[in-house]
Design a protein around this motif. Structure first.
Motif, mmCIF file in Angstrom:
data_model
loop_
_atom_site.group_PDB
_atom_site.id
_atom_site.type_symbol
_atom_site.label_atom_id
_atom_site.label_comp_id
_atom_site.label_asym_id
_atom_site.label_seq_id
_atom_site.Cartn_x
_atom_site.Cartn_y
_atom_site.Cartn_z
ATOM 1 N N PRO A 36 0.825 -1.210 0.000
ATOM 2 C CA PRO A 36 0.000 0.000 0.000
ATOM 3 C C PRO A 36 0.861 1.263 0.000
ATOM 4 O O PRO A 36 2.059 1.211 0.267
ATOM 5 C CB PRO A 36 -0.810 -0.110 1.293
ATOM 6 N N VAL A 37 0.232 2.393 -0.303
ATOM 7 C CA VAL A 37 0.908 3.684 -0.362
ATOM 8 C C VAL A 37 0.312 4.598 0.701
ATOM 9 O O VAL A 37 -0.907 4.648 0.872
ATOM 10 C CB VAL A 37 0.744 4.317 -1.759
ATOM 11 N N LEU A 38 1.178 5.314 1.410
ATOM 12 C CA LEU A 38 0.757 6.284 2.413
ATOM 13 C C LEU A 38 0.775 7.659 1.756
ATOM 14 O O LEU A 38 1.802 8.074 1.210
ATOM 15 C CB LEU A 38 1.702 6.256 3.613
ATOM 16 N N ILE A 39 -0.349 8.363 1.800
ATOM 17 C CA ILE A 39 -0.469 9.707 1.236
ATOM 18 C C ILE A 39 -0.666 10.681 2.385
ATOM 19 O O ILE A 39 -1.507 10.459 3.250
ATOM 20 C CB ILE A 39 -1.675 9.817 0.268
ATOM 21 N N ARG A 40 0.117 11.757 2.391
ATOM 22 C CA ARG A 40 0.017 12.767 3.454
ATOM 23 C C ARG A 40 -0.196 14.147 2.853
ATOM 24 O O ARG A 40 0.288 14.441 1.765
ATOM 25 C CB ARG A 40 1.300 12.803 4.275
ATOM 26 N N ALA A 41 -0.884 15.005 3.598
ATOM 27 C CA ALA A 41 -1.067 16.405 3.221
ATOM 28 C C ALA A 41 -0.961 17.236 4.490
ATOM 29 O O ALA A 41 -1.431 16.818 5.555
ATOM 30 C CB ALA A 41 -2.429 16.612 2.564
ATOM 31 N N SER A 42 -0.334 18.386 4.391
ATOM 32 C CA SER A 42 -0.256 19.290 5.535
ATOM 33 C C SER A 42 -0.163 20.715 5.038
ATOM 34 O O SER A 42 0.223 20.972 3.898
ATOM 35 C CB SER A 42 0.947 18.970 6.427
ATOM 36 N N ASN A 43 -0.503 21.661 5.911
ATOM 37 C CA ASN A 43 -0.398 23.070 5.560
ATOM 38 C C ASN A 43 0.918 23.657 6.032
ATOM 39 O O ASN A 43 1.211 24.811 5.773
ATOM 40 C CB ASN A 43 -1.581 23.868 6.113
#
Length: 138
Positions: free
Chosen positions: A66-73
């Motif tokens: 699986p792939v881990l996707i992250r988003a942050s400001n």
């Protein structure tokens, strides 16, 4: 740690909100990262067999990972000398299973394009003029 990850649908709705929040403030960045999980969190860790001739032996898992996707400001406490308000850091993450990758990336691209629709082009001419003024003033 897997309990902290959002579902894919919830991730997209929160990512859209993050882009909107960043656009309303008129400044700020949204950082998107992705990486392959070293092993599937639902099963036991893999035990790859090392192949002597292959220096990248660990990049050929038996089953797709699986792939881990992250988003942050990437916001943090107020910086000295800035007039920007104190904004809490927002972090989002989701795990995408290998069989869902194609559909996920199609939707990911749509959300990313929509989030970038309000961006302004950088004014490079102004920076060049400022550099010339500084050199002339020295």
């Amino acid at each position: 740690m897997a309990d902290n990850h959002l579902s894919n649908d919830e991730f997209f709705s929160r990512l859209t909100d993050l882009f909107e929040h960043s656009r309303k403030k008129g400044h700020g960045s949204v950082y998107l990262t992705q990486k392959r999980l070293s092993f599937d969190t639902t099963s036991a860790p893999p035990s790859p067999t090392k192949i002597l001739d292959d220096p990248l032996w660990d990049t050929h898992p038996e089953n797709p990972l699986p792939v881990l996707i992250r988003a942050s400001n990437n916001s943090s406490s107020k910086r000295k000398g800035t007039d920007r308000e104190d904004i809490d850091k927002i972090k989002l993450s989701t795990v995408v299973q290998p069989e869902q990758l194609d559909a996920f990336y199609a939707r990911y691209a749509e959300v990313g394009k929509a989030g970038m629709s309000g961006l302004k082009k950088r004014d490079k001419k102004k920076k060049k003029k400022d550099k010339k003024k500084k050199k002339a003033g020295e």
